[in-house]
Scaffold this motif. Structure first.
Motif, PDB file in Angstrom:
ATOM      1  N   ILE A 209     -24.630 -28.110 -18.894  1.00 54.02           N
ATOM      2  CA  ILE A 209     -23.293 -27.757 -19.343  1.00 54.02           C
ATOM      3  C   ILE A 209     -23.397 -27.146 -20.729  1.00 54.02           C
ATOM      4  N   THR A 210     -22.945 -25.921 -20.884  1.00 54.25           N
ATOM      5  CA  THR A 210     -23.013 -25.222 -22.162  1.00 54.25           C
ATOM      6  C   THR A 210     -21.611 -25.031 -22.730  1.00 54.25           C
ATOM      7  N   PHE A 211     -21.393 -25.607 -23.913  1.00 54.79           N
ATOM      8  CA  PHE A 211     -20.140 -25.441 -24.642  1.00 54.79           C
ATOM      9  C   PHE A 211     -20.316 -24.289 -25.627  1.00 54.79           C
ATOM     10  N   THR A 212     -19.420 -23.305 -25.584  1.00 53.28           N
ATOM     11  CA  THR A 212     -19.485 -22.128 -26.447  1.00 53.28           C
ATOM     12  C   THR A 212     -18.231 -22.039 -27.293  1.00 53.28           C
ATOM     13  N   LEU A 213     -18.391 -21.813 -28.593  1.00 55.25           N
ATOM     14  CA  LEU A 213     -17.236 -21.670 -29.478  1.00 55.25           C
ATOM     15  C   LEU A 213     -16.442 -20.420 -29.124  1.00 55.25           C
ATOM     16  N   GLY A 214     -15.119 -20.502 -29.286  1.00 54.67           N
ATOM     17  CA  GLY A 214     -14.267 -19.338 -29.113  1.00 54.67           C
ATOM     18  C   GLY A 214     -13.511 -19.333 -27.800  1.00 54.67           C
ATOM     19  N   ASP A 215     -12.733 -18.266 -27.598  1.00 54.68           N
ATOM     20  CA  ASP A 215     -11.958 -18.110 -26.371  1.00 54.68           C
ATOM     21  C   ASP A 215     -12.858 -17.657 -25.229  1.00 54.68           C
ATOM     22  N   ILE A 216     -12.546 -18.128 -24.050  1.00 57.02           N
ATOM     23  CA  ILE A 216     -13.348 -17.761 -22.889  1.00 57.02           C
ATOM     24  C   ILE A 216     -13.044 -16.323 -22.477  1.00 57.02           C
ATOM     25  N   PRO A 217     -14.071 -15.497 -22.239  1.00 54.47           N
ATOM     26  CA  PRO A 217     -13.836 -14.123 -21.765  1.00 54.47           C
ATOM     27  C   PRO A 217     -13.201 -14.146 -20.376  1.00 54.47           C
ATOM     28  N   ALA A 218     -12.346 -13.183 -20.112  1.00 54.91           N
ATOM     29  CA  ALA A 218     -11.650 -13.125 -18.826  1.00 54.91           C
ATOM     30  C   ALA A 218     -12.623 -13.059 -17.662  1.00 54.91           C
ATOM     31  N   GLU A 219     -13.729 -12.327 -17.822  1.00 52.80           N
ATOM     32  CA  GLU A 219     -14.658 -12.168 -16.704  1.00 52.80           C
ATOM     33  C   GLU A 219     -15.313 -13.496 -16.317  1.00 52.80           C
ATOM     34  N   LYS A 220     -15.464 -14.399 -17.280  1.00 53.38           N
ATOM     35  CA  LYS A 220     -16.028 -15.713 -16.969  1.00 53.38           C
ATOM     36  C   LYS A 220     -14.980 -16.648 -16.372  1.00 53.38           C
ATOM     37  N   LEU A 221     -13.765 -16.573 -16.896  1.00 55.45           N
ATOM     38  CA  LEU A 221     -12.711 -17.487 -16.437  1.00 55.45           C
ATOM     39  C   LEU A 221     -12.225 -17.144 -15.028  1.00 55.45           C
ATOM     40  N   LEU A 222     -11.964 -15.880 -14.755  1.00 58.92           N
ATOM     41  CA  LEU A 222     -11.292 -15.511 -13.520  1.00 58.92           C
ATOM     42  C   LEU A 222     -12.228 -15.369 -12.329  1.00 58.92           C
ATOM     43  N   ALA A 223     -13.489 -15.018 -12.558  1.00 64.91           N
ATOM     44  CA  ALA A 223     -14.419 -14.803 -11.451  1.00 64.91           C
ATOM     45  C   ALA A 223     -14.628 -16.098 -10.670  1.00 64.91           C
ATOM     46  N   GLY A 224     -14.698 -15.965  -9.352  1.00 60.21           N
ATOM     47  CA  GLY A 224     -14.927 -17.130  -8.506  1.00 60.21           C
ATOM     48  C   GLY A 224     -14.145 -17.038  -7.215  1.00 60.21           C
ATOM     49  N   SER A 225     -14.180 -18.123  -6.433  1.00 59.15           N
ATOM     50  CA  SER A 225     -13.480 -18.188  -5.158  1.00 59.15           C
ATOM     51  C   SER A 225     -12.235 -19.055  -5.269  1.00 59.15           C
ATOM     52  N   TYR A 226     -11.183 -18.635  -4.604  1.00 58.89           N
ATOM     53  CA  TYR A 226      -9.910 -19.349  -4.603  1.00 58.89           C
ATOM     54  C   TYR A 226      -9.543 -19.678  -3.158  1.00 58.89           C
ATOM     55  N   GLU A 227      -9.261 -20.946  -2.891  1.00 60.85           N
ATOM     56  CA  GLU A 227      -8.938 -21.391  -1.541  1.00 60.85           C
ATOM     57  C   GLU A 227      -7.471 -21.801  -1.469  1.00 60.85           C
ATOM     58  N   GLY A 228      -6.784 -21.334  -0.439  1.00 55.45           N
ATOM     59  CA  GLY A 228      -5.367 -21.648  -0.327  1.00 55.45           C
ATOM     60  C   GLY A 228      -4.806 -21.255   1.020  1.00 55.45           C
ATOM     61  N   TRP A 229      -3.549 -20.853   1.043  1.00 51.55           N
ATOM     62  CA  TRP A 229      -2.861 -20.489   2.280  1.00 51.55           C
ATOM     63  C   TRP A 229      -1.987 -19.263   2.041  1.00 51.55           C
ATOM     64  N   THR A 230      -1.578 -18.598   3.135  1.00 49.69           N
ATOM     65  CA  THR A 230      -0.784 -17.385   2.997  1.00 49.69           C
ATOM     66  C   THR A 230       0.520 -17.506   3.771  1.00 49.69           C
ATOM     67  N   ASN A 231       1.500 -16.752   3.292  1.00 46.37           N
ATOM     68  CA  ASN A 231       2.810 -16.647   3.936  1.00 46.37           C
ATOM     69  C   ASN A 231       3.129 -15.157   4.034  1.00 46.37           C
ATOM     70  N   ALA A 232       3.312 -14.667   5.259  1.00 42.92           N
ATOM     71  CA  ALA A 232       3.503 -13.230   5.477  1.00 42.92           C
ATOM     72  C   ALA A 232       4.878 -12.935   6.062  1.00 42.92           C
ATOM     73  N   SER A 233       5.422 -11.786   5.644  1.00 46.09           N
ATOM     74  CA  SER A 233       6.705 -11.314   6.175  1.00 46.09           C
ATOM     75  C   SER A 233       6.649  -9.800   6.331  1.00 46.09           C
ATOM     76  N   CYS A 234       7.447  -9.294   7.303  1.00 43.78           N
ATOM     77  CA  CYS A 234       7.549  -7.853   7.505  1.00 43.78           C
ATOM     78  C   CYS A 234       8.903  -7.559   8.140  1.00 43.78           C
ATOM     79  N   ALA A 235       9.082  -6.333   8.621  1.00 43.53           N
ATOM     80  CA  ALA A 235      10.366  -5.961   9.216  1.00 43.53           C
ATOM     81  C   ALA A 235      10.626  -6.679  10.536  1.00 43.53           C
TER      82      ALA A 235
END
Length: 281
Positions: free
Chosen positions: A147-173
């Motif tokens: 575990i590496t602790f780094t001073l400062g704000d986390i860069p967006a590329e490190k924070l946002l990259a990764g996999s997200y698991e969830g569900w979807t809700n779709a609508s159309c005409a």
């Protein structure tokens, strides 16, 4: 007179040099006292069972001077990775860098079940105390965890990259609120500050975005981009243009993505929400 003046100047120069040495020595007499304080930053955890480090933003590490012996106690409590304590860590100062090393323990676990594990620490900090990293190694957790602790704000590329698991809700005409469980979206950082998004759904097809932008305001990142989707039935698949909008907060607890496909079924909108699908749906 000239000789006396020369000797006086020499003595004065030696005296000034001695004073300068004394001042430098006094600055570094106890380097642990120089770096005592609380530091804000982010952490990244790597271990045997993951290819992408887990990240945690908004964390802090505290250094306390032990006394006059040049050692310090470091405490680091992570919302994601546990509670670390390293007492008697050796602090040295060389050039423009402080170095810290030692060993201690960490409490790790899930919920109320926590166990204590041995850990080691290696860290560096610049003289301005604005840049630095502290690496904790826990050999007996998950095949070896770092575990590496780094001073400062986390860069967006490190924070946002990764996999997200969830569900979807779709609508159309032609219908409203068609849901799908166990959906996964993957964000990968590009070299230019943008992201690549991939989403493959058994229900809706394959979505691809190669130039997703992310802007931050008030602790939340807003994502947008244009891409394509491969959709069809019974092997008859066509490509359609689509757009993406989304938001991710720094805790990565509030995450949503919306895909809009104007050319499908009178305009198809698919909204992805992080987490398990509510029972009502």
């Amino acid at each position: 007179m000239k000789l006396k003046n020369l000797l006086a100047c020499a003595a004065l120069a030696l005296f000034a040099a001695a004073c300068s040495d004394d001042e430098n020595n006094s600055i570094n007499e106890n380097p642990a006292a120089d770096i005592a304080g609380t530091y804000a930053g982010y952490s990244e955890a790597s271990f045997q069972y993951t290819d992408t480090p887990l990240v945690s933003a908004g964390e802090s590490l505290t250094i306390t001077n032990d006394g006059e012996n040049g050692t310090a106690t470091l405490t680091y409590t992570s919302a994601s990775f546990g509670e670390f304590t390293v007492s008697g860590a050796e602090v040295t100062h060389s050039g423009s860098t402080y170095s810290v090393s030692g060993s201690g323990s960490t409490l790790m676990g899930m919920g109320d079940t926590k166990n204590e594990y041995e850990c080691t620490l290696q860290g560096t900090l610049d003289e301005g105390r604005t840049k630095g990293t502290f690496t904790f190694t826990v050999p007996s957790v998950m095949g070896g965890m770092t575990i590496t602790f780094t001073l400062g704000d986390i860069p967006a590329e490190k924070l946002l990259a990764g996999s997200y698991e969830g569900w979807t809700n779709a609508s159309c005409a032609y219908f409203e609120s068609m849901t799908a469980e166990n959906q996964t979206i993957t964000l990968s950082a590009n070299n230019d500050g943008t992201f690549t998004l991939a989403y493959t759904s058994d229900t809706w097809g394959e979505f691809s975005f190669t130039n997703v932008s992310a802007t931050e305001a008030n602790g939340t990142y807003t994502l947008s981009g244009e891409g394509t989707t491969q959709m069809g039935m019974n092997g008859n698949v066509s490509e359609y243009p689509c757009t993406l909008s989304g938001s991710i907060d720094k805790s990565k607890e509030n995450v949503s993505f919306t895909f809009t496909v104007p050319g499908v079924m009178g305009g198809l909108t698919i909204t992805f929400t992080l987490g398990d699908m509510p029972a009502a749906n």
